[in-house]
Design a protein around this motif. Structure first.
Motif, PDB file in Angstrom:
ATOM      1  N   ASP A 199      81.630  -1.306  84.929  1.00 41.95           N
ATOM      2  CA  ASP A 199      80.501  -1.835  84.894  1.00 41.95           C
ATOM      3  C   ASP A 199      79.487  -0.760  84.116  1.00 41.95           C
ATOM      4  O   ASP A 199      79.424   0.393  84.650  1.00 41.95           O
ATOM      5  N   MET A 200      78.994  -1.367  82.870  1.00 42.13           N
ATOM      6  CA  MET A 200      78.106   0.009  82.315  1.00 42.13           C
ATOM      7  C   MET A 200      76.801   0.161  83.120  1.00 42.13           C
ATOM      8  O   MET A 200      76.282   1.185  82.779  1.00 42.13           O
ATOM      9  N   PHE A 201      76.037  -0.788  83.743  1.00 40.43           N
ATOM     10  CA  PHE A 201      74.915  -0.452  84.410  1.00 40.43           C
ATOM     11  C   PHE A 201      75.377   0.820  85.481  1.00 40.43           C
ATOM     12  O   PHE A 201      74.459   1.637  85.564  1.00 40.43           O
ATOM     13  N   ASP A 202      76.222   0.536  86.080  1.00 42.24           N
ATOM     14  CA  ASP A 202      76.713   1.868  86.979  1.00 42.24           C
ATOM     15  C   ASP A 202      76.988   3.101  86.463  1.00 42.24           C
ATOM     16  O   ASP A 202      76.814   4.104  86.686  1.00 42.24           O
ATOM     17  N   ARG A 203      77.374   3.014  85.227  1.00 44.98           N
ATOM     18  CA  ARG A 203      77.503   4.249  84.319  1.00 44.98           C
ATOM     19  C   ARG A 203      76.259   4.694  83.620  1.00 44.98           C
ATOM     20  O   ARG A 203      76.256   5.809  82.754  1.00 44.98           O
ATOM     21  N   GLY A 204      75.193   3.757  83.752  1.00 45.22           N
ATOM     22  CA  GLY A 204      73.978   4.473  83.105  1.00 45.22           C
ATOM     23  C   GLY A 204      73.983   4.094  81.686  1.00 45.22           C
ATOM     24  O   GLY A 204      73.096   4.708  80.826  1.00 45.22           O
ATOM     25  N   VAL A 205      74.730   3.083  81.083  1.00 43.93           N
ATOM     26  CA  VAL A 205      74.697   2.710  79.754  1.00 43.93           C
ATOM     27  C   VAL A 205      73.865   1.401  79.512  1.00 43.93           C
ATOM     28  O   VAL A 205      74.408   0.355  79.797  1.00 43.93           O
ATOM     29  N   ILE A 206      72.790   1.821  79.257  1.00 50.42           N
ATOM     30  CA  ILE A 206      71.773   0.337  79.105  1.00 50.42           C
ATOM     31  C   ILE A 206      70.932   0.476  77.973  1.00 50.42           C
ATOM     32  O   ILE A 206      70.558   1.435  77.247  1.00 50.42           O
ATOM     33  N   GLU A 207      70.850  -0.750  77.132  1.00 44.97           N
ATOM     34  CA  GLU A 207      70.180  -1.037  76.057  1.00 44.97           C
ATOM     35  C   GLU A 207      69.051  -2.035  75.819  1.00 44.97           C
ATOM     36  O   GLU A 207      69.302  -2.966  76.729  1.00 44.97           O
ATOM     37  N   PRO A 208      67.848  -1.774  75.318  1.00 44.57           N
ATOM     38  CA  PRO A 208      66.909  -3.018  75.264  1.00 44.57           C
ATOM     39  C   PRO A 208      67.550  -4.206  74.885  1.00 44.57           C
ATOM     40  O   PRO A 208      68.314  -4.223  73.632  1.00 44.57           O
ATOM     41  N   THR A 209      67.048  -5.383  75.415  1.00 40.63           N
ATOM     42  CA  THR A 209      67.351  -6.576  74.916  1.00 40.63           C
ATOM     43  C   THR A 209      67.145  -6.926  73.382  1.00 40.63           C
ATOM     44  O   THR A 209      67.762  -7.527  72.742  1.00 40.63           O
ATOM     45  N   ASN A 210      65.756  -6.524  73.244  1.00 40.43           N
ATOM     46  CA  ASN A 210      65.110  -7.103  71.965  1.00 40.43           C
ATOM     47  C   ASN A 210      66.251  -6.236  70.665  1.00 40.43           C
ATOM     48  O   ASN A 210      66.138  -6.974  69.819  1.00 40.43           O
ATOM     49  N   VAL A 211      66.729  -5.051  71.163  1.00 39.39           N
ATOM     50  CA  VAL A 211      67.698  -4.414  69.945  1.00 39.39           C
ATOM     51  C   VAL A 211      68.659  -5.551  69.647  1.00 39.39           C
ATOM     52  O   VAL A 211      69.152  -5.798  68.436  1.00 39.39           O
ATOM     53  N   LYS A 212      69.486  -5.953  70.729  1.00 40.73           N
ATOM     54  CA  LYS A 212      70.517  -6.836  70.479  1.00 40.73           C
ATOM     55  C   LYS A 212      70.175  -8.352  69.932  1.00 40.73           C
ATOM     56  O   LYS A 212      70.989  -8.719  68.833  1.00 40.73           O
ATOM     57  N   ILE A 213      68.922  -8.843  70.305  1.00 40.93           N
ATOM     58  CA  ILE A 213      68.779  -9.871  69.855  1.00 40.93           C
ATOM     59  C   ILE A 213      68.436  -9.772  68.293  1.00 40.93           C
ATOM     60  O   ILE A 213      68.675 -10.797  67.410  1.00 40.93           O
ATOM     61  N   GLN A 214      67.595  -8.882  67.955  1.00 36.59           N
ATOM     62  CA  GLN A 214      67.134  -8.608  66.366  1.00 36.59           C
ATOM     63  C   GLN A 214      68.332  -8.368  65.792  1.00 36.59           C
ATOM     64  O   GLN A 214      68.436  -8.669  64.620  1.00 36.59           O
ATOM     65  N   ALA A 215      69.452  -7.553  66.163  1.00 38.26           N
ATOM     66  CA  ALA A 215      70.719  -7.343  65.352  1.00 38.26           C
ATOM     67  C   ALA A 215      71.570  -8.534  64.965  1.00 38.26           C
ATOM     68  O   ALA A 215      72.107  -8.758  63.902  1.00 38.26           O
TER      69      ALA A 215
END
Length: 549
Positions: free
Chosen positions: A489-505
């Motif tokens: 679970d990446m949230f538990d590992r502290g790996v978080i990204e902004p949603t707008n970066v993924k949408i724009q990509a």
């Protein structure tokens, strides 16, 4: 290019024109775009490698930032340039995720090539891709989690995730703190939503010391020294006059000539000039200013008068610095010294000239509630400092995106796997040829997780199988921990990204892919050859045929 009319050939384009049509044109464009995509694929993720780009002048850039690499590469092919524009758009819009966008664009074209081999029309592929891109945005919004300006711990994880794998990762903890503080200072609430103008975050860099010695100034750093060594090097409780006018005697509007026949006349002129400059300095002093930042020039005599009054002054400041100073200190930029009043002055606790690695710089610090700030990046070498600047920019943009959009997703390929899984379910509901394009889109998005695994030295097939299985069983946050080689679970590992970066990509990659797919005819004029030195057409030579009369 020629056509037949009544048995006679008709030339429409010059004979040297190169033309490719149909599948030949599509394949050429797809291959060119994919070469660019493949070139930066190995830079993706925390275990991605760096690229060294040497330009025609011999300048070296070492980076794993997609936008930087593509910007430095001298690319000729027009379709390849379109893929480069994907990185440029991604960088301009959200400031991060450039490599992801380019990889998705390249993989979409790879999938389209397979569909074209099955005689599926490009229009059907484009229609399917468009449907898949719209559905992807919906899925990403649905799986996002909320984040707010006050959640410093989460914001720090967002900043550190954006810097993972970059050269500045060794100081990511320090730089992430600086990024959060900077964005918080410049963020303003407008109609219930936060907006952060990153033009108000100034980044200065100076070699020497280590990355961990980088720091934030609650004010502005100006890369200039005071105009006279007789001026104080430090001013406490600074009252700052921001002047966009020369502290000099104005030149006449028209060219004029004055003949001086008497030494007394010359003395009168010089006395008058001195008097005017003295009045200007007196006006500045009367307003209560002990610091002057001037966008124009300051006369040598005016410098002397300012120094005598103990006023610290800088001349020829950049327009952007003046605007940031206004936001940081609360001062108003005046366009005439005669208009200056105490109400126009900005305030700062200290103004000080310091020598950093042999360079004189002025620090305007500890402003009250500044709406513009500066960060000074330190580092051992020029390349280290440059890469740290790029990493910090990514972190600042990631924090800005998280604050403005108020939505984040897990990293480590987790959102891409979830989007791909749900797109395949969606394709079953659509049916027809578009469904094949939607499945191809799912494969392209999923390639991000596969590339992360490859770059980390993991088996991509085993990793994808495990990821798909964990998403079915344990939810959408399961991604690849590339350091431990496991799916968690990446949230538990502290790996978080902004949603707008993924949408724009996804949007940027899709739009570039669609544009390239819709091209079925390439008409290219041949480049004109440079005339040889001393040959016909060489500078100073007469063309064949004499004067041409």
């Amino acid at each position: 290019m020629e056509a037949q009319a009544g048995g006679r050939p008709i030339l429409v384009l010059p004979e040297e024109t190169i033309r490719r049509r149909g599948k030949d044109a599509q394949r050429t464009n797809i291959d060119a775009a994919r070469i660019v995509s493949n070139a930066i694929q190995s830079t993706l993720g925390p275990k991605g490698m760096d690229k060294m780009v040497v330009d025609s002048l011999g300048d070296v850039t070492i980076s794993n930032d997609g936008a930087t690499i593509l910007d430095e590469m001298e690319i000729e092919h027009p379709a390849a340039k379109m893929i480069c524009e994907v990185a440029e758009t991604q960088d301009d819009e959200v400031g991060d995720g450039t490599t992801t966008a380019v990889v998705i664009g390249g993989e979409l074209l790879k999938g389209a090539e397979d569909l074209l081999d099955q005689d599926i029309h490009p229009s059907s592929i484009v229609a399917g891709y468009r449907m898949a891109a719209e559905k992807s945005r919906e899925i990403l919004e649905e799986i996002s989690k909320k984040i707010s300006l006050d959640e410093d711990e989460k914001l720090k994880k967002v900043a550190m995730t954006s810097m993972s794998g970059k050269g500045a990762e060794v100081a990511s903890d320090r730089l992430a703190d600086l990024a959060i503080r900077a964005v918080k200072h410049v963020a303003e609430k407008i109609e219930g939503e936060y907006r952060a103008d990153l033009d108000n975050v100034k980044i200065e860099k100076q070699e020497g010391a280590s990355l961990n010695d980088s720091f934030l100034v609650e004010g502005i750093i100006i890369d200039k020294e005071r105009v006279s060594p007789q001026m104080p090097t430090r001013v406490d409780d600074a009252k700052i006059a921001l002047i966009n006018a020369p502290i000099e005697v104005k030149e006449t509007e028209t060219d004029s000539e004055i003949q001086v026949t008497d030494p007394e006349q010359l003395k009168t002129f010089m006395d008058e000039e001195e008097s005017m400059l003295r009045e200007m300095v007196e006006k500045i002093k009367e307003a209560g200013a002990n610091t002057v930042i001037c966008q124009k020039g300051i006369d040598d005599l005016a410098q002397h008068f300012l120094a005598r009054e103990g006023i610290f002054a800088i001349r020829r400041a950049k327009k952007s610095d003046m605007e940031r100073l206004s936001r940081a200190t609360g001062g108003r930029i005046v366009t005439g010294i005669e208009d200056l009043t105490s109400k126009d002055l900005g305030e700062a606790k200290t103004v000080e000239e310091r020598k950093i690695s042999g360079e004189e710089m002025t620090f305007i610090e500890e402003c009250k509630e500044p709406k513009a700030v500066s960060i000074l990046i330190r580092g051992g070498t020029e390349h280290v400092v440059d890469e740290a600047e790029r990493s910090l920019n990514d972190a600042i943009n990631a924090v800005k995106g998280a604050i403005e959009n108020e939505k984040v997703v897990a990293g480590g390929g987790a959102p891409e796997i979830e989007v791909a899984r749900r797109l395949r379910e969606y394709s079953e509901a659509i049916g027809g040829r578009e469904a094949l394009a939607v499945n191809s889109f799912a494969d392209a998005v999923e390639s991000i997780a596969r590339t992360l695994a490859e770059n980390a030295g993991l088996d991509p097939i085993d990793t994808l199988v495990e990821l798909r299985s964990k998403h079915e069983e344990e939810g959408e946050n399961m991604g690849i921990d590339v350091f431990k080689g496991e799916v968690v679970d990446m949230f538990d590992r502290g790996v978080i990204e902004p949603t707008n970066v993924k949408i724009q990509a996804i949007s940027s990659g899709d739009e570039a892919g669609e544009m390239i797919l819709r091209i079925d005819d390439v008409i290219a004029a041949t480049k004109e050859e440079e005339p040889e030195a001393g040959g016909p057409g060489a500078p100073g030579e007469m063309p064949p045929g004499g004067m041409g009369y």
